[in-house]
Design a protein around this motif. Structure first.
Motif, mmCIF file in Angstrom:
data_model
loop_
_atom_site.group_PDB
_atom_site.id
_atom_site.type_symbol
_atom_site.label_atom_id
_atom_site.label_comp_id
_atom_site.label_asym_id
_atom_site.label_seq_id
_atom_site.Cartn_x
_atom_site.Cartn_y
_atom_site.Cartn_z
ATOM 1 N N SER A 48 21.926 -16.752 30.512
ATOM 2 C CA SER A 48 20.493 -16.882 30.799
ATOM 3 C C SER A 48 20.223 -18.035 31.756
ATOM 4 O O SER A 48 19.398 -17.913 32.671
ATOM 5 N N ASP A 75 28.077 -9.757 30.041
ATOM 6 C CA ASP A 75 27.462 -10.803 30.861
ATOM 7 C C ASP A 75 27.504 -10.464 32.345
ATOM 8 O O ASP A 75 26.535 -10.702 33.079
ATOM 9 N N ARG A 78 24.861 -7.998 33.155
ATOM 10 C CA ARG A 78 23.535 -8.616 33.234
ATOM 11 C C ARG A 78 23.332 -9.315 34.574
ATOM 12 O O ARG A 78 22.264 -9.203 35.193
ATOM 13 N N SER A 81 22.696 -6.703 37.113
ATOM 14 C CA SER A 81 21.374 -6.093 36.923
ATOM 15 C C SER A 81 20.258 -6.984 37.464
ATOM 16 O O SER A 81 19.170 -6.504 37.794
ATOM 17 N N GLU A 82 20.538 -8.290 37.556
ATOM 18 C CA GLU A 82 19.555 -9.240 38.092
ATOM 19 C C GLU A 82 19.737 -9.447 39.596
ATOM 20 O O GLU A 82 19.145 -10.348 40.189
#
Length: 227
Positions: A48, A75, A78, A81-82
């Motif tokens: 994050s 991870d 993610r 995906s960002e």
């Protein structure tokens, strides 16, 4: 035979790693790439923090991510995906990344296409602290739910890192976390360590952290003669 021969495997491993870390450092310097080693316990919010850092700095720097995990690609998925770029290192059991592992990831990347590479190390406050991977900056995350006494239990991680991010400060009201006690201990153990109170969920403190990181990147680039 009246003598016992001692072979210090740990020292041999660390010596080999030190040689490879210098090779990694030279490789990155040749392409003027700044690399950050991000370490913490599992669940502290490393991914994050990386995502939020990328969002704030992607207009200034081309950022790549090396993800280290014992298993899974959650991870990395993610990060992609960002809108990021990620290479996954799956150790299959090893509790840390070493320089050779990082080199294997770098060998799959066109490092000259990046300004910054962020390495998300294995979730562990012990082993990763001992292994230089050729980074320019060591950063650790301690989340509020973990407690302020982690510095007493895992001092070496706090000793070797340049920056401490205290994450999940938005949850401080639910936990008995003494910020002042932790920061006082940091000043004794590692006076040069910079400390930021942040929240990947709310964004609190992240601008200050990113300003610090940008400063470190620019110092590196000035030294490398790229600016």
């Amino acid at each position: 035979m009246d003598e016992i021969r001692l072979i210090d495997i740990r020292q041999t491993i660390l010596s080999v790693n030190e040689d490879e870390s210098e090779n990694v450092r030279k490789l990155l310097e040749a392409d003027k790439v700044f690399m950050m080693n991000l370490m913490s316990s599992p669940g502290s919010g490393k991914t994050s923090i990386i995502v939020e850092t990328m969002k704030r700095l992607r207009d200034r720097y081309r950022i790549g991510v090396i993800e280290g995990d014992i298993d899974s690609m959650v991870d990395s998925e993610r990060i992609v995906s960002e809108g990021g770029y990620a290479v996954q290192l799956r150790t299959g059991g090893d509790c840390h990344l070493d320089a050779a592992m990082v080199r294997s990831a770098l060998d799959t990347m066109e490092t000259k296409d990046f300004d910054v590479i962020i390495v998300e190390n294995i979730g562990n406050l012990v082993c990763p602290a001992e292994f230089d991977i050729g980074e320019s900056l060591k950063v650790m995350i301690l989340s509020v739910p973990e407690g302020d006494d982690k510095i007493l239990k895992y001092p070496n991680m706090f000793r070797v890192c340049d920056v401490l991010l205290i994450n999940k400060v938005d949850a401080a009201g639910y936990f008995d976390f003494d910020f002042e006690a932790l920061e006082s201990r940091v000043k004794v153990l590692n006076p040069s360590m910079k400390v930021f109170r942040v929240s990947a969920r709310t964004g609190e403190g992240l601008d200050g952290w990113c300003a610090c990181l940008s400063g470190k990147i620019e110092e590196y680039r000035q030294k490398a003669g790229t600016v």
